[in-house]
Enzyme design. Structure first.
Site, short mmCIF file in Angstrom:
data_model
loop_
_atom_site.label_atom_id
_atom_site.label_comp_id
_atom_site.label_asym_id
_atom_site.label_seq_id
_atom_site.Cartn_x
_atom_site.Cartn_y
_atom_site.Cartn_z
N ASN A 144 0.87 -1.18 0.00
CA ASN A 144 0.00 0.00 0.00
C ASN A 144 0.91 1.23 0.00
OD1 ASN A 144 -1.79 2.05 0.51
ND2 ASN A 144 -2.38 1.35 2.56
N HIS A 197 -9.42 1.37 5.10
CA HIS A 197 -8.14 1.46 5.80
C HIS A 197 -8.33 2.37 7.03
CE1 HIS A 197 -4.00 2.48 6.71
NE2 HIS A 197 -3.65 1.40 6.03
N GLU A 201 -6.69 4.72 8.13
CA GLU A 201 -6.50 6.15 7.85
C GLU A 201 -7.76 6.75 7.23
OE1 GLU A 201 -2.92 5.47 5.63
OE2 GLU A 201 -1.93 4.89 7.51
N LYS A 257 0.16 4.26 -0.28
CA LYS A 257 -0.47 5.45 0.34
C LYS A 257 -0.24 6.68 -0.55
CE LYS A 257 -0.14 3.19 4.80
NZ LYS A 257 0.00 3.27 6.25
N GLY A 288 2.94 2.23 10.89
CA GLY A 288 3.91 3.30 10.75
C GLY A 288 4.64 3.63 12.05
P1 13P Z 1 3.30 0.33 7.73
O1 13P Z 1 3.79 -0.92 7.08
O2 13P Z 1 4.03 1.56 7.27
O3 13P Z 1 3.21 0.20 9.22
O4 13P Z 1 1.78 0.56 7.21
C1 13P Z 1 0.88 -0.48 7.29
C2 13P Z 1 -0.33 -0.10 6.52
O5 13P Z 1 -1.09 0.77 6.93
C3 13P Z 1 -0.59 -0.81 5.26
O6 13P Z 1 -1.87 -0.56 4.79
#
Ligand code: 13P
Length: 254
Positions: free
Chosen positions: A12, A98, A100, A14, A176
């Protein structure tokens, strides 16, 4: 690794990568991973890079996904993208709900369920994300929260549609942050999700559904996580942005 379900490792990206950067990343992935057949590999670039990336993965094992979509077909929804538009770029999967998007754009389970139905209507496979916050985990509510998300986000799907749906367990506190759920914590929740699916759709369907883990997946922890019986792959954020780390996660998962 010999597992009941074929592993799916998804990146992903993002809100990262210009078209030029996306092309450079995917060219590297094609070089590193074009021979890998043991696991399914998926990249989910931002909308603006979908077309360019789609052209680089023609005739490869790498598949294309989007990070969200609108639940409606056409109309006055400024800024939105529908499932049919994604299909034009050979998109096969779409990440929905997700954390977020739940947090910043107030997506709730009912909306995610509508999006999942719209995705299936266009023959896109949804990857439905669920996961608890740190406060919820510390209050002993992780399973209650996740159970409600699973039931709400999958409401209205048929058994056939469920078989073509992927779940991603992403503990919000692990995204993250560099804090990964231990493999035992991941397995415990994945098993709980599969039991919930069995109650909703029956054992046979639940056995077929892939449940991915997401949250600080790295080359160093991939093997241990993916070896858990109910962990069927990973949804990778930060480590999916570089050829080396994403390729190593894939290779360490085999
Ligand atoms: P990270 O791998 O950066 O922790 O993010 C995970 C994520 O949100 C994947 O959708």
């Amino acid at each position: 690794m010999d597992k009941e379900r074929k592993l799916l490792i998804a990146g992903n990206w993002k809100m990262n990568k210009t078209v030029a950067e996306a092309v450079s990343l995917v060219e590297g992935l094609v070089r590193e991973l074009s021979n890998v057949k043991e696991v399914d590999i998926l990249v989910c670039p931002p909308f603006t890079a979908l077309y360019a990336v789609s052209q680089k993965i023609l005739d490869t094992q790498i598949r294309l996904g989007a990070q969200t979509m609108n639940e409606n077909n056409y109309g006055a929804y400024t800024g939105e993208i529908n499932a049919g538009m994604l299909k034009e770029f050979s998109v096969r999967y779409v990440i929905l709900g997700h954390s977020e998007r739940r947090q910043y754009y107030k997506e709730d389970d009912a909306l995610i369920a509508k999006k999942a139905l719209a995705a299936h209507a266009a023959a896109l496979k949804p990857i439905i994300c669920v996961g608890e916050t740190l406060a919820q985990r510390e209050a002993g509510q992780a399973e209650a929260v996740i159970g409600k998300q699973v039931e709400g986000s999958l409401a209205g799907l048929s058994a056939d549609q469920m078989e073509e749906t992927v779940i991603a367990y992403e503990p919000v506190w692990a995204i993250g942050t560099g804090k990964t759920a231990t493999s035992a914590q991941a397995q415990e929740i994945h098993q709980f999700i599969r039991k919930t699916l069995a109650k909703m759709f029956g054992e046979a369907v639940a056995k077929k559904v892939r449940i991915l883990y997401g949250g600080s997946v790295k080359p160093a922890n991939a093997r241990e996580l993916m070896s858990q019986p109910d962990v069927d792959g990973g949804l990778v954020g930060g480590a999916a942005l570089e050829v080396r780390s994403f390729s190593d996660i894939v290779k360490n998962s085999i």
